[in-house]
Design a protein around this motif. Structure first.
Motif, PDB file in Angstrom:
ATOM      1  N   LEU A  70       0.752  -1.100  -0.050  1.00 39.36           N
ATOM      2  CA  LEU A  70      -0.201  -0.055   0.051  1.00 39.36           C
ATOM      3  C   LEU A  70       0.738   1.154  -0.072  1.00 39.36           C
ATOM      4  O   LEU A  70       0.376   2.203  -0.647  1.00 39.36           O
ATOM      5  CB  LEU A  70      -0.879   0.081   1.190  1.00 39.36           C
ATOM      6  N   THR A  71       2.101   1.041   0.691  1.00 47.11           N
ATOM      7  CA  THR A  71       2.927   2.444   0.669  1.00 47.11           C
ATOM      8  C   THR A  71       3.502   2.570  -0.847  1.00 47.11           C
ATOM      9  O   THR A  71       3.616   3.582  -1.273  1.00 47.11           O
ATOM     10  CB  THR A  71       4.220   2.173   1.498  1.00 47.11           C
ATOM     11  N   GLN A  72       3.704   1.545  -1.406  1.00 44.38           N
ATOM     12  CA  GLN A  72       4.145   1.537  -2.733  1.00 44.38           C
ATOM     13  C   GLN A  72       3.100   2.074  -3.522  1.00 44.38           C
ATOM     14  O   GLN A  72       3.496   2.909  -4.470  1.00 44.38           O
ATOM     15  CB  GLN A  72       4.694   0.226  -3.456  1.00 44.38           C
ATOM     16  N   VAL A  73       1.999   1.532  -3.606  1.00 47.55           N
ATOM     17  CA  VAL A  73       0.775   1.920  -4.417  1.00 47.55           C
ATOM     18  C   VAL A  73       0.576   3.554  -4.278  1.00 47.55           C
ATOM     19  O   VAL A  73       0.342   4.188  -5.076  1.00 47.55           O
ATOM     20  CB  VAL A  73      -0.208   0.995  -4.378  1.00 47.55           C
ATOM     21  N   GLY A  74       0.650   3.786  -2.898  1.00 44.37           N
ATOM     22  CA  GLY A  74       0.576   5.180  -2.417  1.00 44.37           C
ATOM     23  C   GLY A  74       1.286   6.182  -3.112  1.00 44.37           C
ATOM     24  O   GLY A  74       0.836   7.406  -3.479  1.00 44.37           O
ATOM     25  N   VAL A  75       2.526   5.801  -3.259  1.00 41.78           N
ATOM     26  CA  VAL A  75       3.601   6.680  -3.950  1.00 41.78           C
ATOM     27  C   VAL A  75       3.310   6.643  -5.383  1.00 41.78           C
ATOM     28  O   VAL A  75       3.381   7.623  -6.137  1.00 41.78           O
ATOM     29  CB  VAL A  75       4.867   6.215  -3.518  1.00 41.78           C
ATOM     30  N   SER A  76       3.146   5.322  -5.818  1.00 41.14           N
ATOM     31  CA  SER A  76       3.056   5.488  -7.547  1.00 41.14           C
ATOM     32  C   SER A  76       1.784   5.611  -8.205  1.00 41.14           C
ATOM     33  O   SER A  76       1.536   5.761  -9.196  1.00 41.14           O
ATOM     34  CB  SER A  76       3.597   4.130  -7.945  1.00 41.14           C
ATOM     35  N   GLY A  77       0.613   5.661  -7.311  1.00 43.97           N
ATOM     36  CA  GLY A  77      -0.827   5.635  -8.014  1.00 43.97           C
ATOM     37  C   GLY A  77      -1.623   4.695  -7.557  1.00 43.97           C
ATOM     38  O   GLY A  77      -1.237   3.676  -6.770  1.00 43.97           O
ATOM     39  N   SER A  78      -2.889   4.493  -7.845  1.00 45.37           N
ATOM     40  CA  SER A  78      -4.082   3.621  -7.470  1.00 45.37           C
ATOM     41  C   SER A  78      -3.700   2.461  -7.950  1.00 45.37           C
ATOM     42  O   SER A  78      -3.398   2.302  -9.048  1.00 45.37           O
ATOM     43  CB  SER A  78      -5.466   4.140  -8.029  1.00 45.37           C
ATOM     44  N   CYS A  79      -3.951   1.382  -7.098  1.00 41.39           N
ATOM     45  CA  CYS A  79      -3.807   0.058  -7.551  1.00 41.39           C
ATOM     46  C   CYS A  79      -4.928  -0.411  -8.669  1.00 41.39           C
ATOM     47  O   CYS A  79      -4.661  -1.431  -9.511  1.00 41.39           O
ATOM     48  CB  CYS A  79      -4.033  -1.089  -6.665  1.00 41.39           C
ATOM     49  N   THR A  83      -3.843   3.580 -14.897  1.00 38.67           N
ATOM     50  CA  THR A  83      -3.157   4.495 -15.274  1.00 38.67           C
ATOM     51  C   THR A  83      -2.010   4.448 -16.026  1.00 38.67           C
ATOM     52  O   THR A  83      -1.668   3.020 -16.370  1.00 38.67           O
ATOM     53  CB  THR A  83      -2.657   5.451 -13.941  1.00 38.67           C
ATOM     54  N   GLN A  84      -1.307   5.234 -16.821  1.00 40.94           N
ATOM     55  CA  GLN A  84      -0.174   4.933 -17.588  1.00 40.94           C
ATOM     56  C   GLN A  84       0.927   4.309 -17.046  1.00 40.94           C
ATOM     57  O   GLN A  84       1.442   3.149 -17.431  1.00 40.94           O
ATOM     58  CB  GLN A  84       0.421   6.119 -18.219  1.00 40.94           C
ATOM     59  N   SER A  85       1.143   4.696 -15.697  1.00 38.21           N
ATOM     60  CA  SER A  85       2.161   3.893 -14.801  1.00 38.21           C
ATOM     61  C   SER A  85       1.754   2.577 -14.479  1.00 38.21           C
ATOM     62  O   SER A  85       2.759   1.679 -14.630  1.00 38.21           O
ATOM     63  CB  SER A  85       2.670   4.661 -13.858  1.00 38.21           C
ATOM     64  N   ASN A  86       0.592   2.182 -14.288  1.00 39.03           N
ATOM     65  CA  ASN A  86       0.074   0.936 -13.839  1.00 39.03           C
ATOM     66  C   ASN A  86       0.055  -0.033 -15.125  1.00 39.03           C
ATOM     67  O   ASN A  86       0.258  -1.107 -14.965  1.00 39.03           O
ATOM     68  CB  ASN A  86      -1.510   0.972 -13.106  1.00 39.03           C
ATOM     69  N   LEU A  87      -0.285   0.477 -16.076  1.00 40.83           N
ATOM     70  CA  LEU A  87      -0.453  -0.196 -17.537  1.00 40.83           C
ATOM     71  C   LEU A  87       0.914  -0.662 -17.722  1.00 40.83           C
ATOM     72  O   LEU A  87       1.230  -1.759 -18.303  1.00 40.83           O
ATOM     73  CB  LEU A  87      -1.077   0.687 -18.504  1.00 40.83           C
ATOM     74  N   SER A  88       1.862   0.226 -17.643  1.00 43.08           N
ATOM     75  CA  SER A  88       3.376  -0.085 -18.145  1.00 43.08           C
ATOM     76  C   SER A  88       3.704  -1.296 -17.200  1.00 43.08           C
ATOM     77  O   SER A  88       4.655  -1.981 -17.692  1.00 43.08           O
ATOM     78  CB  SER A  88       4.010   1.163 -18.077  1.00 43.08           C
ATOM     79  N   LEU A  89       3.644  -1.127 -15.856  1.00 46.41           N
ATOM     80  CA  LEU A  89       3.966  -2.156 -15.076  1.00 46.41           C
ATOM     81  C   LEU A  89       3.367  -3.428 -15.085  1.00 46.41           C
ATOM     82  O   LEU A  89       3.641  -4.365 -14.862  1.00 46.41           O
ATOM     83  CB  LEU A  89       3.525  -1.821 -13.393  1.00 46.41           C
ATOM     84  N   SER A  90       2.126  -3.456 -15.482  1.00 50.02           N
ATOM     85  CA  SER A  90       1.364  -4.753 -15.908  1.00 50.02           C
ATOM     86  C   SER A  90       1.988  -5.412 -17.019  1.00 50.02           C
ATOM     87  O   SER A  90       1.373  -6.512 -17.385  1.00 50.02           O
ATOM     88  CB  SER A  90      -0.054  -4.606 -15.764  1.00 50.02           C
ATOM     89  N   LEU A  91       2.525  -4.782 -17.950  1.00 51.13           N
ATOM     90  CA  LEU A  91       2.956  -5.482 -19.285  1.00 51.13           C
ATOM     91  C   LEU A  91       3.899  -6.005 -19.133  1.00 51.13           C
ATOM     92  O   LEU A  91       4.979  -6.568 -18.435  1.00 51.13           O
ATOM     93  CB  LEU A  91       2.864  -4.305 -20.346  1.00 51.13           C
TER      94      LEU A  91
END
Length: 91
Positions: A70-79, A83-91
């Motif tokens: 949750l700390t990491q998600v809070g810094v990088s954005g919503s789980c 978002t663009q950062s979440n999409l790039s992480l999931s690829l």
């Protein structure tokens, strides 16, 4: 779509933690019941105490992992919001 399965996985992990806390309370109840007897079963007390300790350590580790996440998600954005950062992480 991968972010939703990650969120579901996190929810399942929290449900497992909740069940483990129930087991901890059950172990504690068994120990209290046994201690209320005139003659206690030492082996039962030892087993329940060991199970209690192991369960508490497991719950502590799992909750720490959840907090780190949750700390990491809070810094990088919503789980859950794509978002663009979440999409790039999931690829």
């Amino acid at each position: 779509m991968a972010t939703y399965s990650l969120a579901n996985e996190r929810l399942r992990a929290l449900e497992d933690i909740e069940r483990e806390i129930g087991a901890i309370l059950q172990n504690a109840g068994t120990v209290i019941l046994e201690l209320s007897k005139e003659k206690t079963n030492e082996r039962l007390l030892d087993r329940q105490a060991a199970a209690f300790t192991a369960s508490v350590q497991h719950v502590e580790a799992e909750l720490s992992a959840q907090i780190r996440y949750l700390t990491q998600v809070g810094v990088s954005g919503s789980c859950c919001a794509p978002t663009q950062s979440n999409l790039s992480l999931s690829l």
